[in-house]
Every structure is written in structure tokens, then in C-alpha cells.
Design an enzyme around this catalytic site. Structure first.
Site, PDB file in Angstrom:
ATOM      1  N   GLU A 133     -26.682 -12.524 -27.084  1.00 41.72           N
ATOM      2  CA  GLU A 133     -25.510 -11.724 -27.466  1.00 41.72           C
ATOM      3  C   GLU A 133     -24.347 -11.938 -26.510  1.00 41.72           C
ATOM      4  O   GLU A 133     -23.742 -10.980 -26.021  1.00 41.72           O
ATOM      5  CB  GLU A 133     -25.882 -10.240 -27.527  1.00 41.72           C
ATOM      6  CG  GLU A 133     -26.962  -9.932 -28.542  1.00 41.72           C
ATOM      7  CD  GLU A 133     -27.219  -8.442 -28.749  1.00 41.72           C
ATOM      8  OE1 GLU A 133     -26.684  -7.622 -27.998  1.00 41.72           O
ATOM      9  OE2 GLU A 133     -27.974  -8.122 -29.688  1.00 41.72           O
ATOM     10  N   GLU A 153     -34.080 -10.327 -32.576  1.00 43.21           N
ATOM     11  CA  GLU A 153     -34.222  -8.891 -32.312  1.00 43.21           C
ATOM     12  C   GLU A 153     -34.114  -8.162 -33.638  1.00 43.21           C
ATOM     13  O   GLU A 153     -33.173  -8.384 -34.405  1.00 43.21           O
ATOM     14  CB  GLU A 153     -33.131  -8.365 -31.367  1.00 43.21           C
ATOM     15  CG  GLU A 153     -33.364  -8.732 -29.932  1.00 43.21           C
ATOM     16  CD  GLU A 153     -32.325  -8.144 -28.963  1.00 43.21           C
ATOM     17  OE1 GLU A 153     -31.848  -7.022 -29.187  1.00 43.21           O
ATOM     18  OE2 GLU A 153     -32.013  -8.848 -27.990  1.00 43.21           O
TER      19      GLU A 153
HETATM   20  C1  GAL Z   1     -29.556  -5.550 -28.084  1.00 40.55           C
HETATM   21  C2  GAL Z   1     -29.680  -6.335 -26.790  1.00 40.55           C
HETATM   22  C3  GAL Z   1     -30.916  -5.946 -26.047  1.00 40.55           C
HETATM   23  C4  GAL Z   1     -31.010  -4.463 -25.958  1.00 40.55           C
HETATM   24  C5  GAL Z   1     -31.017  -3.843 -27.302  1.00 40.55           C
HETATM   25  C6  GAL Z   1     -31.087  -2.333 -27.159  1.00 40.55           C
HETATM   26  O1  GAL Z   1     -28.265  -5.604 -28.576  1.00 40.55           O
HETATM   27  O2  GAL Z   1     -29.710  -7.702 -27.022  1.00 40.55           O
HETATM   28  O3  GAL Z   1     -30.887  -6.496 -24.767  1.00 40.55           O
HETATM   29  O4  GAL Z   1     -29.927  -4.025 -25.223  1.00 40.55           O
HETATM   30  O5  GAL Z   1     -29.844  -4.212 -27.967  1.00 40.55           O
HETATM   31  O6  GAL Z   1     -31.395  -1.697 -28.293  1.00 40.55           O
END
Ligand code: GAL
Length: 899
Positions: free
Chosen positions: A498, A591
Site C-alpha cells: 500500500e 489482504e
Molecule cells: C491495511 C494495511 C495493513 C493493516 C490493515 C489494518 O490497509 O496494509 O498493514 O494496517 O490495513 O486493518
């Protein structure tokens, strides 16, 4: 065919062991002296840092990264002396750093051999100086919730004498540090040797020029951990293993072998090895190289005769130069490495032996696996020709109450539970792990996305990696890949998460191309990727990736009705758009979810849809700082598991997902930044299963008969009120009974992953679920209204541990009623006592809002459970007895032997 997995823990003993003739790798983790400044640290800084104005760490994780370093090098800083350590990893020799004259710090007392450090704290490594300290609980604390509210900040020193006998003269002496948080700078005998700022990478320093072969050798290591430098708990200190490596002047270089496996069939495989050899001597050397391959058993011990020998090679290496040689051999009937539980995890070992004038001068070992991987845009991942759905999770580097200090057994326990879940893949968010973790993933058959950065030029925190990115990105990337590239478990390199560069079109993509090229230059066998929560198919950024890794964009971000009022990035579901734009690239969700919950905690009313952001009136409670475990609530940009599953099933070309996250981690306690740890895990920080565990397990292990009821059924004050009951099952339908009365049978619809009875009226008693699969009874689960807490029961995950001062046992503490039922809402305060050969290392309960120090021997139960982590005292064989007491409860105890 599935093979029974036998795991024998190999413990790293603190004795020196021969690593082959003429090469020694010596564990120097014991016997360090440690000192941290409470205030007024010295001025031996790596570099000046910008003043921090925005200290706010309460931001959505997907807030755009914009901070940029404008250069602060001061001539007082030591940076120019440290940068030459990077030279080994900078390809263009013209860009190598030259060390300026002088020896900064030489007059500083802590680096001197005769400095008396006897009043410094005596510690063993791996060490996390912050983890056992009290949490900061005040508002505007110096370290806020994001970094875990523990005192990670500041400057600290580690000192140790190292034994280098006269007989070593003529050898090369190296210091290998697997990880030090952060800005490590190392002196030997008062000489600044070098260092490595990025706390997650391993590095080697050549001590040889500064070694005193006639007497004392004193190491002094300075670390400097800035606040506002991380979005999660970074840990603090030399938190991984440290080694002394002794070689002859001609030797296989550091991380100097690379083994590629190709043309893999049942009959044969082609193995190509490249070997970098250093000649640090002052003459040209004629070196003969012999390399054999052996099979390894499950304990990674050589099993049987060698299976192949490479053709013998000879090479002349010029004085003070290095050379690379390549060699190829075929292995017959190779046994392949693959994923648990579908495939076996076969490993091999290559042993290089180097000779000069027929004398053996170096032996070097490389473990590897033979596997064929295809990344297919339609079928997803194919390993050894077999389709493997990625059932992955993200994992942070901390080990809960043990902090960042690496512990092999604790890491193994995390993976064991993930296996039980049916997880087969891990994304290392967002930094390289301890090397031993990858040995575990190789042995246990997990696929790994190894990831290095959370930011590039554009920072997310005022003092994070972006400050040093321009100077270090090449060295960090090359070092990261060189160390890990022979692990069969690693399937791809991720060079970013990100990053802010997603937002800047061509300039951002140019940075990505540059980094991707470095990755490819180190390893052309694996695909590159970086996770994207913003870049869209038509932007230049995704073109730079071999694998399209989407964070949350596949299922859409803030796009369902319950999210429409939120500010921030809004994205419709994008799997198909990416697939159309990149018809040849595999897509995976790196993710998903970012769903939140507190184990065993339920709030009412329950959201009627399948995914909603947590808020005070929907799933959250600001006062308690807890999130309801109906497993429907998420971070503002997230989606519940149910929503993700539906989107994945609607897009079968997607290779799978990495859930955010497998285990809760320290820091980043979204949405309650006055807490200490996260709410996003499928498993809580102490290692207890949240309800979600069964939701994922039902999907990932469909062959396992599972049915799981939530919530618990101790709701005295809700008698007569609507109390929804949800069921997770690997079956396809289920019938729910309350006190013997059927509340109806329900069947899962397409794209439905839970069964819900949303209008159950609470009455105490027994809830029973009977699940069916294909019309046959499949599994049963009962939840009872329990009696009041009357006793404590303790059970250890291992009742026999090694007395090596490292091995640990995890003891689960349960609060029971008089019938032996776990009381699911018990929060009794418990006191622990230990006698005999062990000690209590930490206690926890998995409650993110529990601000009692992990070192405390008093802990309240949370959801009826608590955890005690016990360790055997080094060298003390015998028994240890842990006793747990609480007011008005019968105490409990457990005995563990150390041997
Ligand atoms: C994402 C990020 C992760 C973590 C997550 C939290 O955007 O890549 O590192 O921060 O959100 O929910």
C-alpha cells in the site's frame, strides 16, 4: 498422498558447533550487558531526523502515504561510516560508498574494552527491551496505540566480550546479526565497524580487520529506535539471533549459493547451483569445488546416501576478488516439496566443499526443495501440476506477550494453529522474518509471500523507512532476497505494501519498476508483486507487477450500504476489471477482511446484513474498547469473511486470499487506539480461537465435521430478549434446538457461509446445533448456560520441555463451573506462582484492552481464559509447578518437567 508430519524441535543451543571443517558458526546469544538511556542519549547519531509535528497515530490504515524526506544529513552524523556496509549489495561499483577517514565514537566510554559495564543489565538474546515493561496508558503517550504503547523508543547499548583465540589468526571473523531494531551501529575494540539501519533485515559485518587475536575482544552495539516510525509494534533491541562466523580467507560468500530447480518430472529434475566464492587473501587462489546433494528427513537430518554429485570444478580467483561459478546436475526420481496438507514437504541439502591444494578449506550447506510453480491467470496457483487454492493469512512478526524477541517454539505454535485452521499460506506483513521462521514454513508446508517494505519514498509515519529509502533500498532488497532465496516455501517477493507511490501515476510506477528490476536481478525464478489498495487497472502502477496483489479492492472498499457514509477511499469490486486488463496475470487478494472482534464478547442488537464497519452503535463499545464477536464487523475499509467468501466464489479465477490477519498483533489496535493490540486476528494475541476460526475452518477444511454455535449462552440479564444465534459449519444445513425445542432447520444458500437464527428469545439452558451434509448427520455442538465460576484448571501444551533456557510451554488457564464447564464470561483475577526448575515469562488473556504488563504474575481471565508462558531455567533439570489462585475459586496447578 498425505504423509504423517513428525516435527522434532531443533533448538538452537548456545554452544559452538562445527559448520563443516574450517567454518564455524557460533551462537553468541548469551551473556550480554544492556543499557538504555532513560533520557539524554549520546550524540552518536546515524543521521539527523526531521522534527515531528504530526504525532497522531490514530489514522485509518489506508490513509494515503504522502510524507517525503528532504534530506537531513548533517556532518555530525555517522551515516557515511555506516553506508559502506551496503556496498556488498550495490551492484554498480561506482555507487559504492567510501568510508571517510577517522573512527567516530572511539573516545566514547561504552565502546572501549576497559569500560566497566558490570552494573548494566545482564541479558541473553534474542531480546526485546520493551515487551515486559508497563504500558503507557495516558493520552498523548510518547508511544501511542499504533506502536503498542510500550517503551520501544530511545537509544540503547549492548556489550559483550567475544572469544577469539590466537589459533584463529589468519581466519576471517564475521558478525551475523539476524535482526536488530533499529539503526544498528557496531564497534569492535573501539573501532566503528559498520551497521544496518533497517531493523528487519539480517546483516553481516566483517570484524577481521579489528580483531585482536592476542587478547580481549569487545563488541559494543548501539541501537536507536525512533517513535513515530511504525504503524505497528516494531519491538526494540537485538530481537533475533546473533552469530560469530569463522571461515578461511577463501570461502563461500555470505548467502552465497542459489539453487534453481527446473524440468521437473517424476523421473528427473535439473538442479542448477550458482556459488559465489570470496577470496579475501592477498594471492590468487586455485580452488577446487565439489558439491553433493543429499536427501533430508523430516527433522532436516541427512537421510541415506547422496543422491547426486555435481561435476567437479576448478577456478582461479584473483586476490581480494570474488567469483561466481555455475554447475548443473540431474536428480533421478526427485521427491517434491509441496503444500500441507495436499502434498509432501521433501527437502534436499547441497554441500559444497572447497579445496586448495587438496586441502579442505570450506564446507557450506544449502537446504532446498524441488517444486514446480505456475501462476495462472485463470486457474490460480499450480504446484507440481496440482491446483492449490491460497488459503492464506497475514502475519506480523511479533509473538504476542513475548514481543518481537524471536522464539522458535512460539513461532511454531502460531503455525501449528494456522495449520489446524486449514491455512496453507502466509504473507509476511510487511517485513522480512526471522530466518528460522522460513525453516518452519519449509518444514510445515506453508506457502510464503516474503515482503520487505511498507513504504518507499513516501512515508506513512514521520520517521519510518522513507527517511532512509534513497540510501538503502537497493541494499535492503538485495540482502532480503539473497538470504531467503533457497526456501521452497517462498513463492513470490513482495517489495511493497500500500505504498504512497500508487497515487502518483508515472513517477510512482517508475519507482516500482526500479525496485522490481532489482528483485528480478537477484532472483528471476519468482514473480514480483506489491500490494495495492488504491492503484486501478488503468494506472501505470499495476503494470509493474507479475502478480496482481489486491488489498481489499477485489471485494470493494467502503462500497456496501453500511459503509456508504464513511469518508476515505471508495472502490467498487475490482477483481473483474483487473482480470480483463491483465488477462495473463494471476490475481490474489493479499489482504482481505480486516474484520474485527474481541474473543467471546457480543453486543446487541446484531447487524442484520453480512458486513458493517464497527461503530459505537454497531458492533463496538468505546468504553469497553471491544468489538462484538458476531464476526460481522470490520475496519472502515474492510469486509466480513462472509462478504469476502462470496466475492471470491463469484470470481473463480482469483487464486485465493490472505486474510488480515491470522493472529492478533501488537499495536495497530484499530478502532481503539488506547488499547495495546489488534482486533483483526482469527486467533487472539494469546493464541485462543475467536469464533471466526470456525468460519474459516469450515471453508478451508470442508472434509472436517464442524459445527460451531455463537454466542455463548450466559445472558441472565437478557431473559425474554432477542439474542441471535449464528452457526458456522462445514455441513450444508443445520437444525438448532433450544432446551430440546427445534428452532428450525436452515440450509446455506449459494454464497451464504453462516446460518442465522436472528429472532431467538433468550432463555437459559442448552443450545444444540445438529449439522447435516448431503442429508446425513455431520456434526453436533452444544452450548450451555453455565453455573458460577468455582475452580481454575490449568493445562500445558507441552508437559516436557528442554532445560535450555529457551524452550517454553504455553499453559491455558480455564475458569470452570462446578460441572467443569468453561464459564465463558468469567473475568476473575488470578495470581500465578511457580516453584521448581522454571519461571514465568509472561501472562496474557488475549484482551486487546488489558493494559497490565505482560510480565505480571496477576492476570484477569478474559472470556473465561488466560495464558501463562513458562520456561525452564537453563541447565536446571527437574520439575516446575505452576499454581493459579483466585479469590473464591479452587486453585489449579500443573507440573511441567524440564530435561
Ligand atoms: C491495511 C494495511 C495493513 C493493516 C490493515 C489494518 O490497509 O496494509 O498493514 O494496517 O490495513 O486493518
Amino acid at each position: 498422498m498425505r504423509k504423517k508430519f513428525v516435527f522434532v524441535l531443533i533448538l538452537i543451543c548456545s554452544v559452538s558447533f562445527a559448520f563443516g571443517q574450517n567454518r564455524e558458526k557460533i551462537d553468541i546469544n548469551e551473556g550480554w550487558r544492556f543499557f538504555r538511556y532513560e533520557n539524554n542519549p549520546d550524540s552518536l547519531i546515524y543521521d539527523e531526523r526531521p522534527a515531528v509535528f504530526d504525532k497522531n497515530d490514530v489514522k485509518d490504515a489506508d490513509t494515503r502515504a504522502t510524507l517525503q524526506n528532504h534530506g537531513n544529513a548533517s556532518n555530525k552524523s555517522l551515516k557515511m561510516y555506516i553506508l559502506p556496509t551496503a556496498n556488498e549489495f550495490i551492484k554498480d561499483k561506482n555507487k559504492h560508498y567510501e568510508r571517510p577517514d577517522g573512527n567516530p565514537g572511539k573516545d566514547f566510554p561504552f565502546v572501549k574494552n576497559d569500560f566497566n559495564d558490570s552494573d548494566w543489565q545482564y541479558i541473553d538474546l534474542p531480546h526485546d527491551w520493551a515487551i515486559d515493561k508497563p504500558f503507557y496508558t495516558e493520552e498523548n503517550a510518547i508511544v501511542g496505540g499504533g506502536m503498542g504503547r510500550l517503551p520501544v523508543q530511545g537509544v540503547a547499548w549492548y556489550r559483550r566480550k567475544i572469544d577469539i583465540p590466537k589459533s584463529d589468526s589468519g581466519k576471517e571473523i564475521y558478525l551475523d546479526i539476524d535482526g536488530a531494531m533499529s539503526y544498528a551501529m557496531v564497534w569492535l575494540n573501539g573501532n566503528l565497524v559498520g551497521g544496518w539501519p533497517y531493523g528487519y533485515n539480517s546483516f553481516r559485518l566483517n570484524l577481521t580487520p579489528f580483531v585482536n587475536f592476542e587478547g580481549d575482544n569487545q563488541l559494543a552495539i548501539r541501537l536507536d529506535n525512533p517513535t513515530n516510525s511504525s504503524r505497528w509494534y516494531p519491538g526494540a533491541g537485538i530481537y533475533r539471533n546473533v552469530w560469530l562466523v569463522k571461515t578461511s580467507p577463501v570461502h563461500v560468500a555470505h548467502w552465497g549459493t542459489f539453487i534453481k530447480t527446473e524440468n521437473i518430472s517424476e523421473k528427473s529434475a535439473t538442479i542448477t547451483i550458482s556459488i559465489d566464492i570470496d577470496n579475501n587473501s592477498t594471492k590468487n587462489q586455485d580452488v577446487e569445488i565439489l558439491t553433493d546433494i543429499y536427501r533430508l528427513d523430516n527433522d532436516l537430518k541427512i537421510s541415506g546416501n547422496k543422491v547426486a554429485t555435481f561435476p567437479k570444478q576448478n577456478i582461479v580467483i584473483e586476490a581480494r576478488e570474488k567469483s561466481k561459478i555455475r554447475n548443473t546436475v540431474n536428480i533421478k526420481n526427485p521427491l517434491l516439496w509441496g503444500v500441507y496438507s495436499q502434498q509432501e514437504q521433501n527437502m534436499y541439502l547441497a554441500i559444497n566443499r572447497l579445496f586448495i591444494n587438496n586441502k579442505l578449506i570450506d564446507t557450506y550447506e544449502t537446504r532446498f526443495g524441488i517444486r514446480d510453480i505456475k501462476f495462472d491467470a485463470e486457474k490460480g496457483l499450480l504446484i507440481n501440476g496440482e491446483k492449490i487454492r491460497i488459503q492464506g493469512v497475514n502475519q506480523h512478526h511479533d509473538l504476542g506477550a513475548l514481543g518481537a524477541a524471536f522464539n522458535l517454539r512460539a513461532a511454531e505454535r502460531q503455525l501449528e494453529m494456522l495449520r489446524e485452521l486449514g491455512c496453507n499460506a502466509i504473507r509476511l506483513a510487511h517485513n522480512p522474518p526471522a530466518p528460522e521462521l522460513l525453516e518452519l514454513t519449509d518444514r510445515m508446508g506453508f506457502l510464503v509471500i516474503d515482503e520487505i517494505f511498507d513504504c518507499w519514498e513516501k512515508g506513512k509515519n514521520p520517521l519510518d523507512f522513507h527517511l532512509i529509502f534513497p540510501d538503502w533500498y537497493e541494499a535492503d532488497i538485495r540482502a532480503f532476497i539473497r538470504r531467503d532465496k533457497n526456501h521452497p516455501s517462498i513463492i513470490a517477493w513482495s517489495f511493497g505494501n500500500e505504498v504512497g507511490e500508487q497515487y502518483t501515476d508515472e513517477p510512482g510506477a517508475a519507482v516500482a519498476w526500479k525496485l522490481a528490476a532489482l528483485v528480478k536481478d537477484e532472483d528471476s525464478t519468482r514473480p514480483t508483486t506489491a500490494s495495492m489498495n488504491f492503484a486501478k487497472p488503468d494506472m501505470p502502477f499495476p503494470q509493474t507487477m507479475d502478480i496482481i496483489s489486491l488489498n481489499y479492492q477485489g471485494e470493494g472498499i467502503r462500497d456496501a450500504a453500511a459503509y456508504s457514509h464513511l469518508k476515505g477511499i471508495k472502490t467498487p469490486p475490482l477483481y473483474r476489471a483487473f482480470h480483463q486488463k491483465f488477462p495473463d496475470k494471476m490475481i490474489v487478494s493479499s489482504e482481505t477482511a480486516s474484520a474485527l472482534s474481541s474473543r467471546g464478547t457480543y453486543f446487541f442488537p446484531v447487524f442484520a446484513g453480512n458486513s458493517a464497519p464497527v461503530s459505537e452503535d454497531s458492533g463496538g463499545n468505546d468504553t469497553l474498547r471491544q468489538v462484538s464477536a458476531y464476526e460481522l464487523y470490520t475496519s472502515p475499509f474492510g469486509s466480513s469473511a462472509d462478504k469476502v467468501f462470496a466475492m471470491q466464489d463469484n470470481h473463480p479465477f482469483v487464486a485465493g486470499e490472505f486474510v488480515w490477519t491470522g493472529w492478533d498483533h501488537l499495536g495497530e489496535p484499530t478502532p481503539y487506539y488506547s488499547s495495546r493490540s489488534s482486533y483483526c486476528g482469527i486467533i487472539d494475541l494469546a493464541g485462543f480461537k475467536k469464533d471466526r476460526f470456525y468460519l474459516y475452518q469450515s471453508r478451508w477444511r470442508p472434509e472436517l465435521p464442524i459445527v460451531h454455535i455463537l454466542p455463548h449462552w450466559n445472558w441472565e440479564s437478557r431473559t425474554g430478549q432477542i439474542t441471535p444465534v449464528h452457526i458456522f459449519t462445514s455441513g450444508d444445513e443445520a437444525e438448532l434446538f433450544l432446551n430440546g425445542k427445534s428452532l428450525g432447520k436452515k440450509k446455506k444458500d449459494k454464497f451464504e457461509y453462516r446460518l442465522r437464527w436472528d429472532s431467538v428469545v433468550y432463555e437459559p439452558g442448552i443450545l444444540k446445533a445438529v449439522a447435516y451434509k448431503d442429508g446425513k448427520q455431520w456434526a453436533i455442538h452444544e452450548v450451555k448456560t453455565t453455573g458460577i465460576p468455582v475452580k481454575i484448571a490449568l493445562s500445558a501444551d507441552r508437559n516436557v520441555i528442554d532445560a535450555d533456557g529457551k524452550d517454553i510451554s504455553f499453559v491455558t488457564v480455564r475458569i470452570l463451573d462446578s460441572d467443569g464447564n468453561l464459564v465463558p464470561n468469567a473475568d476473575n483475577k488470578i495470581w500465578f506462582e511457580i516453584s521448581g526448575t522454571g519461571e514465568i515469562v509472561a501472562t496474557d488473556n488475549g484482551n486487546p484492552a488489558d493494559m497490565i504488563s505482560f510480565a505480571s504474575k496477576e492476570r484477569s481471565a478474559f472470556g473465561g481464559l488466560a495464558l501463562v508462558i513458562m520456561r525452564g531455567k537453563k541447565g536446571k533439570k527437574g520439575e516446575m509447578k505452576l499454581t493459579a489462585r483466585s479469590e473464591r475459586l479452587d486453585s489449579g496447578s500443573v507440573i511441567i518437567s524440564s530435561r
